[in-house]
Design a protein around this motif. Structure first.
Motif, PDB file in Angstrom:
ATOM      1  N   ALA A   1     -32.310   6.095 -16.196  1.00 34.61           N
ATOM      2  CA  ALA A   1     -32.969   6.980 -15.086  1.00 34.61           C
ATOM      3  C   ALA A   1     -32.446   6.526 -13.807  1.00 34.61           C
ATOM      4  O   ALA A   1     -32.237   7.410 -12.877  1.00 34.61           O
ATOM      5  CB  ALA A   1     -34.540   6.862 -15.724  1.00 34.61           C
ATOM      6  N   PHE A   2     -32.806   5.383 -13.585  1.00 31.34           N
ATOM      7  CA  PHE A   2     -32.470   4.732 -12.202  1.00 31.34           C
ATOM      8  C   PHE A   2     -30.904   5.293 -11.730  1.00 31.34           C
ATOM      9  O   PHE A   2     -30.636   5.751 -10.605  1.00 31.34           O
ATOM     10  CB  PHE A   2     -32.433   3.006 -12.146  1.00 31.34           C
ATOM     11  CG  PHE A   2     -31.943   2.654 -10.982  1.00 31.34           C
ATOM     12  CD1 PHE A   2     -32.849   2.694  -9.765  1.00 31.34           C
ATOM     13  CD2 PHE A   2     -30.783   2.168 -10.740  1.00 31.34           C
ATOM     14  CE1 PHE A   2     -32.431   2.313  -8.589  1.00 31.34           C
ATOM     15  CE2 PHE A   2     -30.539   1.638  -9.425  1.00 31.34           C
ATOM     16  CZ  PHE A   2     -31.255   1.604  -8.385  1.00 31.34           C
TER      17      PHE A   2
ATOM     18  N   GLU B   1     -23.690   7.544 -18.075  1.00 23.08           N
ATOM     19  CA  GLU B   1     -25.193   7.399 -18.421  1.00 23.08           C
ATOM     20  C   GLU B   1     -25.927   8.783 -18.471  1.00 23.08           C
ATOM     21  O   GLU B   1     -27.046   8.979 -19.051  1.00 23.08           O
ATOM     22  CB  GLU B   1     -25.913   6.692 -17.279  1.00 23.08           C
ATOM     23  CG  GLU B   1     -25.186   5.079 -17.174  1.00 23.08           C
ATOM     24  CD  GLU B   1     -25.515   4.535 -18.434  1.00 23.08           C
ATOM     25  OE1 GLU B   1     -26.480   4.387 -18.995  1.00 23.08           O
ATOM     26  OE2 GLU B   1     -24.393   3.813 -19.040  1.00 23.08           O
ATOM     27  N   SER B   2     -25.289   9.695 -17.968  1.00 23.52           N
ATOM     28  CA  SER B   2     -25.686  11.379 -17.940  1.00 23.52           C
ATOM     29  C   SER B   2     -25.635  11.815 -19.601  1.00 23.52           C
ATOM     30  O   SER B   2     -26.225  12.788 -19.974  1.00 23.52           O
ATOM     31  CB  SER B   2     -25.170  12.057 -17.083  1.00 23.52           C
ATOM     32  OG  SER B   2     -25.503  11.659 -15.781  1.00 23.52           O
ATOM     33  N   ALA B   3     -24.676  11.366 -20.261  1.00 22.95           N
ATOM     34  CA  ALA B   3     -24.614  11.875 -21.788  1.00 22.95           C
ATOM     35  C   ALA B   3     -25.824  11.330 -22.521  1.00 22.95           C
ATOM     36  O   ALA B   3     -26.477  10.322 -22.645  1.00 22.95           O
ATOM     37  CB  ALA B   3     -23.148  11.096 -22.406  1.00 22.95           C
TER      38      ALA B   3
ATOM     39  N   ALA C   1     -36.795   0.616  -5.070  1.00 21.85           N
ATOM     40  CA  ALA C   1     -35.615   1.070  -5.463  1.00 21.85           C
ATOM     41  C   ALA C   1     -36.006   1.987  -6.519  1.00 21.85           C
ATOM     42  O   ALA C   1     -35.156   2.921  -6.580  1.00 21.85           O
ATOM     43  CB  ALA C   1     -34.842  -0.243  -5.783  1.00 21.85           C
ATOM     44  N   LEU C   2     -36.801   1.837  -7.535  1.00 18.71           N
ATOM     45  CA  LEU C   2     -37.115   2.693  -8.716  1.00 18.71           C
ATOM     46  C   LEU C   2     -37.604   4.040  -8.372  1.00 18.71           C
ATOM     47  O   LEU C   2     -37.459   5.116  -8.931  1.00 18.71           O
ATOM     48  CB  LEU C   2     -37.905   1.991  -9.734  1.00 18.71           C
ATOM     49  CG  LEU C   2     -37.515   0.505 -10.347  1.00 18.71           C
ATOM     50  CD1 LEU C   2     -38.410   0.029 -11.218  1.00 18.71           C
ATOM     51  CD2 LEU C   2     -36.320   0.940 -10.845  1.00 18.71           C
ATOM     52  N   ASP C   3     -38.395   4.015  -7.017  1.00 17.97           N
ATOM     53  CA  ASP C   3     -38.888   5.440  -6.643  1.00 17.97           C
ATOM     54  C   ASP C   3     -38.286   5.926  -5.555  1.00 17.97           C
ATOM     55  O   ASP C   3     -38.009   7.048  -5.264  1.00 17.97           O
ATOM     56  CB  ASP C   3     -40.336   5.112  -6.483  1.00 17.97           C
ATOM     57  CG  ASP C   3     -41.183   4.741  -7.507  1.00 17.97           C
ATOM     58  OD1 ASP C   3     -41.052   5.032  -8.584  1.00 17.97           O
ATOM     59  OD2 ASP C   3     -42.228   4.008  -6.931  1.00 17.97           O
TER      60      ASP C   3
END
Length: 208
Positions: free
Chosen positions: A41-42, A115-117, A185-187
């Motif tokens: 997600a990040f 990472e999108s796969a 960073a996460l948001d």
């Protein structure tokens, strides 16, 4: 004597210039795992869009694929245990090898694609083909001793962090980690990076 003074002055000028260029940049460290949902997600929702917007001219990015993994050594053999299993170890190796072969821009695109796969650990070949990369070199590295050594290096870097990571992905900005840095960073990675430039520095146009 005059010539020596001139040389020293010139070297000092270039040193200050280089230091000034570095001072105008922000360093971002991303310590992650290839099959970790939070890492995925990040990378896909924060890191990649932020770099697309801000570029890399003013931002140094270090991607470190290891996370909460561990390793053991027996002679010349290095064995890994990863939080999300053997497939994650393979994905981590692929990205560690890609890191050794690609410049930062190409690496971020490659990692984002994987990472999108639906199965990131199996997406290396197709992602490389999309970018026109030589996947054979990356794959041979990941399947051999070089890949193990490169992944160990990512582990050494991860385990040397202070404070020690208790969540993955673990984010550092300008080699610092705080709860505020992590949460922002996460948001809102873009906002965090734009706010992390030193006062008076020229920020990327995407910060405006």
């Amino acid at each position: 004597m005059k010539m020596l003074f001139a040389v020293v002055t010139l070297l000092t000028f270039f040193s200050l210039k280089v230091d000034g260029q570095q001072a105008d940049k922000v360093s971002l460290g991303v310590y992650y795992e290839t099959l970790c949902p939070d890492s995925i997600a990040f990378i896909t929702y924060q890191l990649y869009p932020t770099i697309q917007s801000l570029g890399l001219e003013k931002i140094n990015v270090d991607l470190v694929p290891f996370g909460k993994a561990s390793w053991t050594e027996s002679g010349s053999t290095i064995s890994f245990s990863c939080q999300h299993g053997e497939r994650e170890c393979k994905g981590n190796k692929i990205q560690a090898c890609a890191k050794s072969e690609l410049d930062t821009s190409a690496l971020i695109k490659f990692v984002n694609c994987m990472e999108s796969a639906s199965s990131p650990d199996r997406a290396g070949k197709s992602c490389a083909q999309k970018q026109g990369l030589n996947y054979t070199t990356i794959e041979n590295c990941a399947n051999g001793a070089k890949g193990s050594q490169l992944l160990k290096e990512q582990g050494v870097a991860t385990k040397s962090l202070v404070p020690k990571p208790n969540f993955i992905p673990w984010i550092t900005v300008n080699n610092q980690h705080t709860s505020d840095i992590q949460n922002r960073a996460l948001d809102d990675l873009k906002g965090l990076l734009c706010d992390s430039f030193p006062q008076g520095a020229t920020k990327p146009s995407g910060c405006k």
